[in-house]
Write a protein that holds these residues in place. Sequence first.
Motif, PDB file in Angstrom:
ATOM      1  N   THR A  97      58.957  53.826  65.517  1.00 36.76           N
ATOM      2  CA  THR A  97      58.867  52.527  66.185  1.00 36.76           C
ATOM      3  C   THR A  97      57.608  51.785  65.766  1.00 36.76           C
ATOM      4  O   THR A  97      57.631  50.564  65.550  1.00 36.76           O
ATOM      5  CB  THR A  97      58.894  52.715  67.711  1.00 36.76           C
ATOM      6  OG1 THR A  97      60.094  53.397  68.070  1.00 36.76           O
ATOM      7  CG2 THR A  97      58.853  51.380  68.432  1.00 36.76           C
ATOM      8  N   SER A  98      56.508  52.510  65.630  1.00 39.28           N
ATOM      9  CA  SER A  98      55.253  51.864  65.242  1.00 39.28           C
ATOM     10  C   SER A  98      55.340  51.289  63.833  1.00 39.28           C
ATOM     11  O   SER A  98      54.745  50.242  63.546  1.00 39.28           O
ATOM     12  CB  SER A  98      54.089  52.855  65.351  1.00 39.28           C
ATOM     13  OG  SER A  98      54.155  53.851  64.338  1.00 39.28           O
ATOM     14  N   LEU A  99      56.069  51.949  62.948  1.00 37.22           N
ATOM     15  CA  LEU A  99      56.248  51.444  61.587  1.00 37.22           C
ATOM     16  C   LEU A  99      57.023  50.134  61.597  1.00 37.22           C
ATOM     17  O   LEU A  99      56.672  49.178  60.889  1.00 37.22           O
ATOM     18  CB  LEU A  99      56.971  52.482  60.728  1.00 37.22           C
ATOM     19  CG  LEU A  99      56.179  53.742  60.380  1.00 37.22           C
ATOM     20  CD1 LEU A  99      57.097  54.813  59.811  1.00 37.22           C
ATOM     21  CD2 LEU A  99      55.045  53.434  59.403  1.00 37.22           C
ATOM     22  N   ILE A 100      58.078  50.083  62.409  1.00 36.50           N
ATOM     23  CA  ILE A 100      58.867  48.852  62.530  1.00 36.50           C
ATOM     24  C   ILE A 100      58.016  47.739  63.129  1.00 36.50           C
ATOM     25  O   ILE A 100      57.986  46.609  62.621  1.00 36.50           O
ATOM     26  CB  ILE A 100      60.129  49.103  63.377  1.00 36.50           C
ATOM     27  CG1 ILE A 100      61.054  50.105  62.673  1.00 36.50           C
ATOM     28  CG2 ILE A 100      60.867  47.791  63.660  1.00 36.50           C
ATOM     29  CD1 ILE A 100      62.214  50.579  63.528  1.00 36.50           C
ATOM     30  N   ASP A 101      57.295  48.067  64.193  1.00 35.12           N
ATOM     31  CA  ASP A 101      56.460  47.071  64.873  1.00 35.12           C
ATOM     32  C   ASP A 101      55.366  46.523  63.960  1.00 35.12           C
ATOM     33  O   ASP A 101      54.941  45.371  64.105  1.00 35.12           O
ATOM     34  CB  ASP A 101      55.834  47.667  66.138  1.00 35.12           C
ATOM     35  CG  ASP A 101      56.855  47.933  67.234  1.00 35.12           C
ATOM     36  OD1 ASP A 101      57.988  47.410  67.133  1.00 35.12           O
ATOM     37  OD2 ASP A 101      56.520  48.675  68.183  1.00 35.12           O
ATOM     38  N   ALA A 102      54.920  47.361  63.029  1.00 34.77           N
ATOM     39  CA  ALA A 102      53.869  46.941  62.095  1.00 34.77           C
ATOM     40  C   ALA A 102      54.409  46.118  60.931  1.00 34.77           C
ATOM     41  O   ALA A 102      53.635  45.665  60.077  1.00 34.77           O
ATOM     42  CB  ALA A 102      53.120  48.158  61.567  1.00 34.77           C
ATOM     43  N   GLY A 103      55.726  45.927  60.888  1.00 32.40           N
ATOM     44  CA  GLY A 103      56.330  45.089  59.861  1.00 32.40           C
ATOM     45  C   GLY A 103      56.812  45.810  58.627  1.00 32.40           C
ATOM     46  O   GLY A 103      57.203  45.174  57.636  1.00 32.40           O
ATOM     47  N   HIS A 104      56.813  47.144  58.647  1.00 33.92           N
ATOM     48  CA  HIS A 104      57.334  47.897  57.499  1.00 33.92           C
ATOM     49  C   HIS A 104      58.855  47.775  57.420  1.00 33.92           C
ATOM     50  O   HIS A 104      59.533  47.586  58.437  1.00 33.92           O
ATOM     51  CB  HIS A 104      56.943  49.372  57.607  1.00 33.92           C
ATOM     52  CG  HIS A 104      55.488  49.631  57.420  1.00 33.92           C
ATOM     53  ND1 HIS A 104      54.874  49.621  56.193  1.00 33.92           N
ATOM     54  CD2 HIS A 104      54.499  49.890  58.333  1.00 33.92           C
ATOM     55  CE1 HIS A 104      53.583  49.876  56.336  1.00 33.92           C
ATOM     56  NE2 HIS A 104      53.329  50.033  57.625  1.00 33.92           N
ATOM     57  N   ASP A 105      59.368  47.870  56.207  1.00 27.11           N
ATOM     58  CA  ASP A 105      60.817  47.822  56.003  1.00 27.11           C
ATOM     59  C   ASP A 105      61.384  49.219  56.233  1.00 27.11           C
ATOM     60  O   ASP A 105      61.230  50.114  55.397  1.00 27.11           O
ATOM     61  CB  ASP A 105      61.145  47.351  54.582  1.00 27.11           C
ATOM     62  CG  ASP A 105      62.644  47.285  54.354  1.00 27.11           C
ATOM     63  OD1 ASP A 105      63.363  46.850  55.278  1.00 27.11           O
ATOM     64  OD2 ASP A 105      63.097  47.681  53.265  1.00 27.11           O
ATOM     65  N   VAL A 106      62.033  49.414  57.375  1.00 32.52           N
ATOM     66  CA  VAL A 106      62.555  50.724  57.767  1.00 32.52           C
ATOM     67  C   VAL A 106      64.078  50.659  57.857  1.00 32.52           C
ATOM     68  O   VAL A 106      64.638  49.781  58.520  1.00 32.52           O
ATOM     69  CB  VAL A 106      61.974  51.177  59.122  1.00 32.52           C
ATOM     70  CG1 VAL A 106      62.559  52.528  59.539  1.00 32.52           C
ATOM     71  CG2 VAL A 106      60.452  51.259  59.054  1.00 32.52           C
TER      72      VAL A 106
END
Length: 203
Positions: A97-106
């Motif tokens: 979730t933190s990766l998505i919230d940080a704007g990473h393409d997941v």
Amino acid sequence: MTEIRHIVFDIGKVLIHYDPNLPFSRIIPDATERKWFFDNICTHDWNIEQDRGRDWADAEALLIAQYPEREEHIRAFRKHWREMVPHAYEGTVELFTSLIDAGHDVTMLTNFAADTFKEAREMFPFLNTTRGITVSGEVGLIKPDVAIFNRHATDFGLDPAHTIFIDDSLPNVEGAKAAGWQAVQFTSADKLRDDLIAVGVLT
């Protein structure tokens, strides 16, 4: 170091727990008999064909024809599927979730039967938060076949050299690498965090 622009997660045993023994410990209490049942009837190889797209009714009929005396146990596999996925791995989900919230393409790439995956999405809403998912049972391909990695990259516009894949299965990790991706084997959320730091995704 090659820049990571795309992060692809497996689901089972990375984001959510999966264990057929959970309901079957009740259905077949004797451990020896239960092991025989999984080794000879509802085997991994039988189950993976549902991940490839085989209909559950056809899968059940195939086994019931061979083991009519085991019909109740065979049907129990699909009937009690939700008990096999009792919870998510909170540490991994938090990282995801933190990766998505940080704007990473997941995105996600999973070996999963199409109908049980629909149930999983209802049970675990975070599975609906990425920009895309390739489900083996929907596309008729399964990991570690390079073709499913190529399909995912094409469908979601991933550059393989700039993609990292996370999976608990070493053969699947090797499949991703054979498709030109970077990949790491998942063992724990802490190890995954270290792996993502190592490739520059996290600091």
